[in-house]
Enzyme design. Sequence first.
Site, PDB file in Angstrom:
ATOM      1  N   HIS A  11      -3.986   1.591   7.914  1.00  0.00           N
ATOM      2  CA  HIS A  11      -2.635   2.173   7.901  1.00  0.00           C
ATOM      3  C   HIS A  11      -2.546   3.287   6.844  1.00  0.00           C
ATOM      4  CE1 HIS A  11       1.952   1.549   8.027  1.00  0.00           C
ATOM      5  NE2 HIS A  11       1.765   2.357   6.995  1.00  0.00           N
ATOM      6  N   GLU A  12      -3.045   3.002   5.636  1.00  0.00           N
ATOM      7  CA  GLU A  12      -2.926   3.986   4.542  1.00  0.00           C
ATOM      8  C   GLU A  12      -3.853   5.173   4.749  1.00  0.00           C
ATOM      9  OE1 GLU A  12      -0.427   3.648   2.764  1.00  0.00           O
ATOM     10  OE2 GLU A  12      -0.022   1.541   3.171  1.00  0.00           O
TER      11      GLU A  12
ATOM     12  N   CYS B 290       6.314  -0.050   6.956  1.00  0.00           N
ATOM     13  CA  CYS B 290       5.890   1.154   6.243  1.00  0.00           C
ATOM     14  C   CYS B 290       7.034   1.602   5.352  1.00  0.00           C
ATOM     15  CB  CYS B 290       5.531   2.250   7.246  1.00  0.00           C
ATOM     16  SG  CYS B 290       5.036   3.798   6.472  1.00  0.00           S
ATOM     17  N   LEU B 291       6.753   1.887   4.084  1.00  0.00           N
ATOM     18  CA  LEU B 291       7.823   2.295   3.168  1.00  0.00           C
ATOM     19  C   LEU B 291       8.479   3.613   3.600  1.00  0.00           C
ATOM     20  CD1 LEU B 291       6.345   1.334  -0.337  1.00  0.00           C
ATOM     21  CD2 LEU B 291       8.045   0.100   1.020  1.00  0.00           C
TER      22      LEU B 291
ATOM     23  N   GLY C  17       0.848  -1.188   0.000  1.00  0.00           N
ATOM     24  CA  GLY C  17       0.000   0.000   0.000  1.00  0.00           C
ATOM     25  C   GLY C  17       0.883   1.237   0.000  1.00  0.00           C
TER      26      GLY C  17
ATOM     27  N   HIS D   2      -2.299   7.626   6.955  1.00  0.00           N
ATOM     28  CA  HIS D   2      -1.338   8.501   6.261  1.00  0.00           C
ATOM     29  C   HIS D   2      -2.050   9.734   5.702  1.00  0.00           C
ATOM     30  CE1 HIS D   2       2.567   6.546   6.210  1.00  0.00           C
ATOM     31  NE2 HIS D   2       2.072   5.396   5.775  1.00  0.00           N
TER      32      HIS D   2
ATOM     33  N   GLN E 252       3.225   9.798   1.118  1.00  0.00           N
ATOM     34  CA  GLN E 252       4.497   9.070   1.040  1.00  0.00           C
ATOM     35  C   GLN E 252       5.289   9.378  -0.227  1.00  0.00           C
ATOM     36  OE1 GLN E 252       2.498   5.154   2.169  1.00  0.00           O
ATOM     37  NE2 GLN E 252       4.508   4.986   3.121  1.00  0.00           N
TER      38      GLN E 252
HETATM   39 CO    CO Z   1       2.942   3.537   5.781  1.00  0.00          CO
END
Ligand code: CO
Length: 181
Positions: free
Chosen positions: A138-139, A96-97, A46, A142, A51
């Site tokens: 999670h997304e 998480c990226l 995701g 963000h 991000q």
């Molecule tokens: Co993340």
Amino acid sequence: MALLKIRVWPDPVLKKKGEKVTVFDENLRQLLEDMAETMYANKGIGLAGQQVGITKRILVCDVPLDEQEKKTTGLMFLINPEIVGKNGKIVFKEGCLSFPGLEIEIERASNVWVKFQNVDGEEKELEASGLFAVCLQHEIDHLDGIVFVDRVGPVKRRLALREFQKLMKEQEEKRTLNPSD
Ligand code: CO
């Protein structure tokens, strides 16, 4: 198609709330496709606008449903997503990226109902459970400027951030030793 630069903590854009998307055009589609390419290239499941430095309420995901059969949700573009219902509990070790290498256990709802718009602006709704539900929560966090370390208590948060700083320092040292990497 283009790879986008992933914003890594503590990039301030990660703390910004995304704005609602009102224009559904070719630029939006192109941006989502670039985000998908960036997510796959980094082996993510995701990726949210913040991000890649975009403060719009957009996310892409492609989440494994069954590890053994290698089935996934398929690539999804969610615009202006909103959690309209949730229940149950699940604890999952998330990554998480924007925090490369860091993993933390977080408790979230195990089932969520999400309203969103597709790339054409059509209103849609979906139900997700398990890892798919975890990923969407999670997304969507963000998009509100919330990152996963904000979802644990203050002590665990401090420890996680300290561990991440250490990871970043180690990577930096490796880069200095092998500048070609
Ligand atoms: Co993340």
